[in-house]
Design a protein around this motif. Structure first.
Motif, PDB file in Angstrom:
ATOM      1  N   ILE A 135       0.882  -1.172   0.000  1.00  0.00           N
ATOM      2  CA  ILE A 135       0.000   0.000   0.000  1.00  0.00           C
ATOM      3  C   ILE A 135       0.918   1.219   0.000  1.00  0.00           C
ATOM      4  CG2 ILE A 135      -1.877   1.216   1.202  1.00  0.00           C
ATOM      5  CD1 ILE A 135      -2.736  -1.544   0.210  1.00  0.00           C
ATOM      6  N   ASN A 181      -8.224   3.387  -3.586  1.00  0.00           N
ATOM      7  CA  ASN A 181      -8.404   3.252  -2.137  1.00  0.00           C
ATOM      8  C   ASN A 181      -9.077   4.478  -1.525  1.00  0.00           C
ATOM      9  OD1 ASN A 181      -7.416   0.697  -1.878  1.00  0.00           O
ATOM     10  ND2 ASN A 181      -5.367   1.300  -1.232  1.00  0.00           N
ATOM     11  N   HIS A 227     -14.628   1.535   0.610  1.00  0.00           N
ATOM     12  CA  HIS A 227     -14.624   0.125   0.192  1.00  0.00           C
ATOM     13  C   HIS A 227     -14.345  -0.784   1.375  1.00  0.00           C
ATOM     14  CE1 HIS A 227     -10.333   1.089   0.281  1.00  0.00           C
ATOM     15  NE2 HIS A 227     -10.098  -0.225   0.374  1.00  0.00           N
ATOM     16  N   ASP A 251     -12.083  -4.571   1.868  1.00  0.00           N
ATOM     17  CA  ASP A 251     -11.057  -5.238   1.070  1.00  0.00           C
ATOM     18  C   ASP A 251     -11.520  -6.577   0.501  1.00  0.00           C
ATOM     19  OD1 ASP A 251      -9.275  -3.161   1.465  1.00  0.00           O
ATOM     20  OD2 ASP A 251      -8.423  -4.057   3.279  1.00  0.00           O
ATOM     21  N   LEU A 271      -2.739  -3.361   8.687  1.00  0.00           N
ATOM     22  CA  LEU A 271      -1.903  -2.414   7.953  1.00  0.00           C
ATOM     23  C   LEU A 271      -0.794  -1.904   8.859  1.00  0.00           C
ATOM     24  CD1 LEU A 271      -1.897  -1.148   5.115  1.00  0.00           C
ATOM     25  CD2 LEU A 271      -3.484   0.564   5.950  1.00  0.00           C
ATOM     26  N   ASP A 273      -4.657  10.570   6.255  1.00  0.00           N
ATOM     27  CA  ASP A 273      -5.440   9.746   7.182  1.00  0.00           C
ATOM     28  C   ASP A 273      -6.237   8.664   6.449  1.00  0.00           C
ATOM     29  OD1 ASP A 273      -4.516  11.772   8.760  1.00  0.00           O
ATOM     30  OD2 ASP A 273      -6.489  12.641   9.192  1.00  0.00           O
ATOM     31  N   THR A 274      -6.647   7.662   7.204  1.00  0.00           N
ATOM     32  CA  THR A 274      -7.590   6.662   6.698  1.00  0.00           C
ATOM     33  C   THR A 274      -8.873   6.773   7.520  1.00  0.00           C
ATOM     34  OG1 THR A 274      -5.732   5.214   6.184  1.00  0.00           O
ATOM     35  CG2 THR A 274      -7.921   4.206   6.176  1.00  0.00           C
ATOM     36  N   TRP A 327      -8.549  -4.124  10.986  1.00  0.00           N
ATOM     37  CA  TRP A 327      -9.997  -3.874  10.884  1.00  0.00           C
ATOM     38  C   TRP A 327     -10.692  -5.105  10.334  1.00  0.00           C
ATOM     39  CZ3 TRP A 327      -6.474  -1.354   7.644  1.00  0.00           C
ATOM     40  CH2 TRP A 327      -6.589  -1.594   6.278  1.00  0.00           C
ATOM     41  N   HIS A 349     -13.713   1.475   4.590  1.00  0.00           N
ATOM     42  CA  HIS A 349     -12.632   2.426   4.844  1.00  0.00           C
ATOM     43  C   HIS A 349     -12.264   3.123   3.549  1.00  0.00           C
ATOM     44  CE1 HIS A 349     -10.624  -1.348   3.691  1.00  0.00           C
ATOM     45  NE2 HIS A 349      -9.628  -0.600   3.218  1.00  0.00           N
ATOM     46  N   ALA A 396      -8.926   5.902   1.942  1.00  0.00           N
ATOM     47  CA  ALA A 396      -7.764   6.771   2.124  1.00  0.00           C
ATOM     48  C   ALA A 396      -8.183   8.196   1.804  1.00  0.00           C
ATOM     49  CB  ALA A 396      -6.654   6.330   1.178  1.00  0.00           C
ATOM     50  N   ARG A 404       4.581   7.708   0.731  1.00  0.00           N
ATOM     51  CA  ARG A 404       3.771   7.085   1.801  1.00  0.00           C
ATOM     52  C   ARG A 404       3.819   5.578   1.584  1.00  0.00           C
ATOM     53  NH1 ARG A 404      -1.959   5.641   2.473  1.00  0.00           N
ATOM     54  NH2 ARG A 404      -2.729   6.257   4.531  1.00  0.00           N
ATOM     55  N   ARG A 416       0.131  -4.323   3.848  1.00  0.00           N
ATOM     56  CA  ARG A 416      -1.115  -4.920   4.346  1.00  0.00           C
ATOM     57  C   ARG A 416      -1.115  -6.435   4.220  1.00  0.00           C
ATOM     58  NH1 ARG A 416      -5.929  -3.697   0.828  1.00  0.00           N
ATOM     59  NH2 ARG A 416      -5.841  -5.898   0.357  1.00  0.00           N
TER      60      ARG A 416
HETATM   61  C1  OGA Z   1      -5.948  -0.654   2.386  1.00  0.00           C
HETATM   62  C2  OGA Z   1      -6.476   0.709   2.178  1.00  0.00           C
HETATM   63  C3  OGA Z   1      -6.192   3.011   2.810  1.00  0.00           C
HETATM   64  C4  OGA Z   1      -5.042   3.933   3.052  1.00  0.00           C
HETATM   65  O1  OGA Z   1      -4.798  -0.779   2.823  1.00  0.00           O
HETATM   66  O2  OGA Z   1      -6.692  -1.604   2.141  1.00  0.00           O
HETATM   67  O3  OGA Z   1      -7.525   0.872   1.628  1.00  0.00           O
HETATM   68  O4  OGA Z   1      -5.281   5.006   3.640  1.00  0.00           O
HETATM   69  N1  OGA Z   1      -5.728   1.692   2.679  1.00  0.00           N
HETATM   70  O5  OGA Z   1      -3.929   3.606   2.636  1.00  0.00           O
END
Ligand code: OGA
Ligand code: MN
Length: 286
Positions: A88, A111, A115, A117, A130, A141-142, A256, A263, A265, A275, A279
Motif C-alpha cells: 500500500i 483506495n 470500500h 477489502d 496495515l 489519514d484513513t 480492521w 474504509h 484513504a 507514503r 497490508r
Molecule cells: C488498504 C487501504 C487506505 C489507506 O490498505 O486496504 O484501503 O489510507 N488503505 O492507505
C-alpha cells in the motif's frame, strides 16, 4: 505487560496497549485481540515495528489463511516477492514515486473510494492489518465507517426492504468508475463475486451492512435501481457519526474487520510525498 482496550467510541474503534504484535504467540492474548475485534471492529496498536515475515506470521496466528490474489497482483509483480503482503504505497519496484500516468497508481487512487477489502472475491477479506512504514508530514489519514452502527440505525422499513438481497462486487466496475479499464486478459482473472447486502457476524451475532465501491448492482434487480439503492446506503453509512479518522504515525499497526467496516484513504499529493504501508488480509472462511 497486560493487554488493555481503550475505546474511542463505546462499540467502534479501540486503541490497544500492553501488546508487542511481533512477539504475540500466546493463545490467550490472540483470543483477547479477536474478542476486541468482535467488540470494536477496528483496533489500533502504536509503536509496532515489524518485518514482512513478522507481519505475515502474526496475521496467520491471529486469523488463519491469507489472501494472495490481490488486484495489484494482476497488474504488477509484488515488490516484496510475496503476494500475501500487499504494497500500500505510492512507489514502484525500485522505490521511486509513481508518476501520475503510471498504471499501478490507480490502485492507490481507488483506495480513496469507500470500500471493504477483497469484496470482489469469494472468499472476501476478513481481517486486514496495515503496518505503517513511511508517513509524510502532510495529512494522509484513513477513515473507517461502522457498518454495524449504520445497519442498526436504519429504520425498520429500510431493514425489511433490503433483507435477503445480494450485491455483485467487481473491481472491474470500481476501477472503471475512476476511468481505468483492465485489459480483457486481466478481466478474465477478475470475475467478481456476489455477497449478501446484510451479514450476521458469527461470533457477535451483530448485523452489518456489507457495501463497497466495488458493489456494482443488486443481483436480480435492474441495474439502475440497484445502483441507486447502493448509493443511498453508502451515503447513510458514511455520515460523520459512523466515521472514525485515523491519523498515521510510523509503526502504527491497525487491524480492521472488513465484514463490518468500510474504509477509505484521504487525498494528498501522492506524486510529491512518499507514503508506504504494508497490508495483510485474511480470507473470510471457516
Ligand atoms: C488498504 C487501504 C487506505 C489507506 O490498505 O486496504 O484501503 O489510507 N488503505 O492507505
Ligand atoms: Mn482497502
Amino acid at each position: 505487560m497486560t493487554i488493555a482496550f481503550h475505546p474511542v467510541r463505546p462499540d467502534f474503534v479501540a486503541e490497544v496497549t500492553g501488546v508487542k504484535i511481533r512477539d504475540t504467540y500466546d493463545p490467550e492474548t490472540l483470543e483477547a485481540i479477536r474478542c476486541g475485534m468482535d467488540a470494536y471492529g477496528v483496533l489500533i496498536f502504536r509503536d509496532q515495528p515489524m518485518s514482512a515475515e513478522e507481519q505475515i506470521s502474526f496475521a496467520q496466528r491471529l486469523d488463519g489463511t491469507l489472501h494472495t490474489k490481490t488486484s495489484v497482483s494482476v497488474l504488477a509483480a509484488n515488490r516484496f516477492g510475496n503476494d500475501a503482503l500487499t504494497d500500500i504505497s505510492n512507489v514502484n519496484a525500485d522505490g521511486e514515486l509513481l508518476k501520475s500516468n503510471e498504471r499501478l497508481r490507480i490502485g492507490h487512487l481507488s483506495n480513496r473510494l469507500w470500500h471493504t477489502d477483497a469484496s470482489f472475491q469469494d472468499p472476501a477479506g476478513r481481517f486486514s492489518m496495515l503496518s505503517a512504514k513511511v508517513i509524510p508530514e502532510v495529512s494522509t489519514d484513513t477513515e473507517y465507517a461502522d457498518m454495524c452502527g449504520a445497519y442498526d440505525l436504519l429504520d425498520e422499513q429500510a431493514k425489511e426492504s433490503i433483507e435477503g438481497l445480494r450485491a455483485h462486487h467487481s473491481i472491474v466496475y470500481s476501477r472503471h468508475v475512476l476511468g481505468f479499464d483492465f485489459t480483457d486478459e486481466e478481466k478474465e482473472k477478475l470475475p467478481g463475486a456476489a455477497h449478501p447486502l446484510v451479514r450476521t457476524l458469527p461470533r457477535s451475532q451483530r448485523r452489518a451492512l456489507y457495501l463497497a465501491s466495488h458493489a456494482s448492482h443488486i443481483v436480480d434487480w435492474p441495474v439502475a435501481e440497484g445502483r441507486l439503492l447502493l448509493r443511498d446506503l453508502i451515503e447513510h453509512a458514511t455520515q460523520p457519526r459512523f466515521v472514525y479518522r485515523h491519523a498515521w504515525t510510523p509503526d502504527d499497526f491497525v487491524i480492521w474487520d472488513n465484514r463490518k467496516t468500510m474504509h477509505r484513504a484521504s487525498s494528498f499529493d501522492d506524486t510529491k510525498y512518499r507514503r508506504e504501508l504494508r497490508r495483510t488480509t485474511t480470507l473470510d472462511i471457516d
